[in-house]
Design a protein around this motif. Structure first.
Motif, PDB file in Angstrom:
ATOM      1  N   UNK A  18       0.917  -1.337  -0.066  1.00 34.97           N
ATOM      2  CA  UNK A  18       0.143  -0.189  -0.115  1.00 34.97           C
ATOM      3  C   UNK A  18       0.957   1.304  -0.036  1.00 34.97           C
ATOM      4  N   UNK A  19       2.008   1.357   0.799  1.00 34.66           N
ATOM      5  CA  UNK A  19       2.989   2.193   0.807  1.00 34.66           C
ATOM      6  C   UNK A  19       3.726   2.719  -0.677  1.00 34.66           C
ATOM      7  N   UNK A  20       3.776   1.604  -1.410  1.00 35.02           N
ATOM      8  CA  UNK A  20       4.552   1.787  -2.693  1.00 35.02           C
ATOM      9  C   UNK A  20       3.419   2.016  -3.405  1.00 35.02           C
ATOM     10  N   UNK A  21       2.148   1.803  -3.575  1.00 32.40           N
ATOM     11  CA  UNK A  21       1.230   2.144  -4.308  1.00 32.40           C
ATOM     12  C   UNK A  21       0.783   3.638  -4.251  1.00 32.40           C
ATOM     13  N   UNK A  22       0.745   4.038  -3.019  1.00 37.98           N
ATOM     14  CA  UNK A  22       0.692   5.614  -2.469  1.00 37.98           C
ATOM     15  C   UNK A  22       1.714   6.518  -3.025  1.00 37.98           C
ATOM     16  N   UNK A  23       2.802   6.131  -3.053  1.00 34.63           N
ATOM     17  CA  UNK A  23       4.194   6.805  -3.658  1.00 34.63           C
ATOM     18  C   UNK A  23       3.896   7.060  -5.195  1.00 34.63           C
ATOM     19  N   UNK A  24       3.697   5.914  -5.967  1.00 37.30           N
ATOM     20  CA  UNK A  24       3.167   5.918  -7.344  1.00 37.30           C
ATOM     21  C   UNK A  24       2.417   6.924  -7.479  1.00 37.30           C
ATOM     22  N   UNK A  25       1.256   6.909  -6.803  1.00 33.75           N
ATOM     23  CA  UNK A  25       0.324   7.780  -6.886  1.00 33.75           C
ATOM     24  C   UNK A  25       0.562   9.140  -6.905  1.00 33.75           C
ATOM     25  N   UNK A  26       1.295   9.364  -5.947  1.00 32.34           N
ATOM     26  CA  UNK A  26       1.845  10.873  -5.478  1.00 32.34           C
ATOM     27  C   UNK A  26       2.620  11.353  -6.859  1.00 32.34           C
ATOM     28  N   UNK A  27       3.608  10.484  -7.187  1.00 37.45           N
ATOM     29  CA  UNK A  27       4.444  10.681  -8.324  1.00 37.45           C
ATOM     30  C   UNK A  27       3.864  11.170  -9.523  1.00 37.45           C
ATOM     31  N   UNK A  28       2.817  10.212  -9.613  1.00 40.58           N
ATOM     32  CA  UNK A  28       2.025  10.346 -11.046  1.00 40.58           C
ATOM     33  C   UNK A  28       1.376  11.922 -11.067  1.00 40.58           C
ATOM     34  N   UNK A  29       0.791  12.001  -9.896  1.00 44.72           N
ATOM     35  CA  UNK A  29      -0.017  13.343  -9.791  1.00 44.72           C
ATOM     36  C   UNK A  29       0.872  14.513  -9.681  1.00 44.72           C
ATOM     37  N   UNK A  30       2.103  14.623  -9.150  1.00 42.01           N
ATOM     38  CA  UNK A  30       2.974  15.469  -9.318  1.00 42.01           C
ATOM     39  C   UNK A  30       3.456  15.936 -10.643  1.00 42.01           C
ATOM     40  N   UNK A  31       3.504  14.775 -11.607  1.00 44.23           N
ATOM     41  CA  UNK A  31       3.861  14.832 -12.924  1.00 44.23           C
ATOM     42  C   UNK A  31       3.021  15.607 -13.684  1.00 44.23           C
ATOM     43  N   UNK A  32       1.698  15.010 -13.387  1.00 37.11           N
ATOM     44  CA  UNK A  32       0.592  15.467 -14.088  1.00 37.11           C
ATOM     45  C   UNK A  32       0.345  16.888 -13.878  1.00 37.11           C
ATOM     46  N   UNK A  33       0.593  17.519 -12.507  1.00 36.53           N
ATOM     47  CA  UNK A  33       0.572  18.822 -12.079  1.00 36.53           C
ATOM     48  C   UNK A  33       1.701  19.685 -12.896  1.00 36.53           C
ATOM     49  N   UNK A  34       2.860  19.294 -12.954  1.00 38.00           N
ATOM     50  CA  UNK A  34       4.009  19.868 -13.805  1.00 38.00           C
ATOM     51  C   UNK A  34       3.710  20.014 -14.899  1.00 38.00           C
ATOM     52  N   UNK A  35       3.126  18.837 -15.772  1.00 40.06           N
ATOM     53  CA  UNK A  35       2.740  18.736 -17.135  1.00 40.06           C
ATOM     54  C   UNK A  35       1.567  20.013 -17.509  1.00 40.06           C
TER      55      UNK A  35
END
Length: 387
Positions: A343-360
């Motif tokens: 679950x921690x790994x999934x949360x980190x992946x979701x956070x990374x994806x969210x930050x990348x989307x915001x930057x894009x």
């Protein structure tokens, strides 16, 4: 090593997972033709997510299941613009899907204070309506609860899901030696020493043909849609529903469970999944486990043993495979640790994806604004214009 102990278990008594409600927006208020006054708009009906709310509480509190918003105020000399009618709020639990009478999804409520407009109030009387008010919107809605949990237990009846939940969370679900002991979803919570909490849902046992609504069928599959991860639970000795049905090995059980999820909704296969191989205390369990691991490492070498209609398009790749025994406690601590790690790994992946989307989005916004010259006809709106 993460140590944990359970401090909370909730069992759903008299569980209700769907309700049908009548909603109606309030009518608008009368206009005032002589002075051009506008009547107030009718109140709206909203569905609002509230923590610690259940559909059973909603049904008990409002047995008529009828929700009507307030009437808009009439226009009058002392108040030419009538005030809006009072809104009506329907409190529902978090994790509700709202659909109309035709099954069309109106929206979903995934966190507290999320709200959806389900019936709009009528317009107040004005010049366009000959100063006559309009009626509010009437709508039949369906509230569908899909249990939200971090982890959903997936398995055939008697795989030991209830025993495992009891062991993991110190809960006391009903346990017996016959199929379909779990008829309603039950939710346990693991609480770690650093106060991290993980919810685990024990869902009704799945059987072959569940995608066609056999057994608990759609009731099971509908709830599992709203879990973040899946925990497959299989009996190392295999499974046989009754003397009239075919015996299935542990490997066959996993393949058939995968196929049922795929036939119901392919997206379920994209969820992160773990595998708990239960009943490792039984004689010969170790040899069977080694055989199972070989099959899981090379699943395509064994899929020819299945009929074409039983073979999934893709097999599940488990993030962790843990041999356990709910009877002796073997592997339980490791299972808890793996659940948290996953679950921690999934949360980190979701956070990374969210930050990348915001930057894009930020980059696209800057690119568009810098490439567009200011219009010669741009007009600045003053406060006077707004008034």
């Amino acid at each position: 090593m993460v140590h944990c102990s359970c401090v909370l278990f909730r069992k759903y008594g008299n569980f209700i997972d769907n309700l049908r409600l009548f909603t109606k927006g309030g009518p608008g208020g009368m206009g005032y033709p002589r002075l051009g006054g506008e009547g107030g708009k009718g109140g709206d009906v909203w569905v609002v997510a509230r923590n610690r709310m259940t559909l059973k509480q909603l049904k008990d509190k409002y047995p008529q299941k009828r929700f009507v918003a307030g009437v808009g105020a009439n226009s009058k000399v002392s108040a030419l613009k009538g005030s809006k009618g009072e809104d009506c709020e329907i409190p529902v639990p978090v994790g509700i899907s709202v659909t109309d009478e035709n099954g069309k999804i109106i929206g979903e409520l995934n966190k507290e204070n999320d709200r959806i407009l389900v019936a709009e109030g009528g317009l107040g009387g004005k010049l366009l309506t000959n100063f006559l008010p309009l009626k509010g919107q009437r709508r039949i809605i369906h509230l569908d609860l899909k249990v939200i949990a971090d982890v959903g237990l997936v398995g055939f009846p008697n795989a030991g899901k209830s025993s495992l939940l009891s062991c993991v969370s110190h809960a006391k679900p009903a346990i017996a030696d016959y199929a379909f002991t779990t008829l309603k979803p039950e939710l346990g919570k693991i609480m770690y020493r650093d106060f991290k909490q993980i919810s685990v849902a024990d869902l009704p046992g799945l059987i072959e043909g569940a995608h066609m609504n056999k057994g608990m069928g759609h009731k099971f599959l509908k709830h599992i849609e709203r879990t973040r991860q899946l925990l497959f639970v299989v009996d190392i000795s295999g499974f046989q529903l009754s003397s009239h049905t075919q015996y299935r090995t542990a490997f066959e059980t996993i393949i058939l469970l995968t196929k049922e999820l795929e036939l119901y909704k392919e997206e379920l296969q994209t969820k992160p999944a773990l595998l708990a191989v239960n009943k490792m205390d039984l004689p010969g369990a170790q040899d069977k486990f080694h055989e199972l691991m070989n099959q899981l490492q090379n699943p395509k070498d064994f899929l020819h043993l299945f009929g074409k209609n039983m073979t999934p398009e893709r097999t599940v790749e488990f993030q962790h495979i843990i041999p356990v025994s709910a009877v002796t406690g073997e592997g339980i601590e490791e299972l808890k640790n793996c659940i948290r790690k996953s679950l921690d790994e999934q949360a980190n992946q979701e956070n990374d994806a969210h930050h990348k989307k915001q930057l894009l989005n930020l980059w696209i916004s800057d690119t568009v604004s810098s490439s567009e010259p200011p219009s010669k006809h741009a007009v600045t709106t003053s406060k006077m214009d707004i008034i």
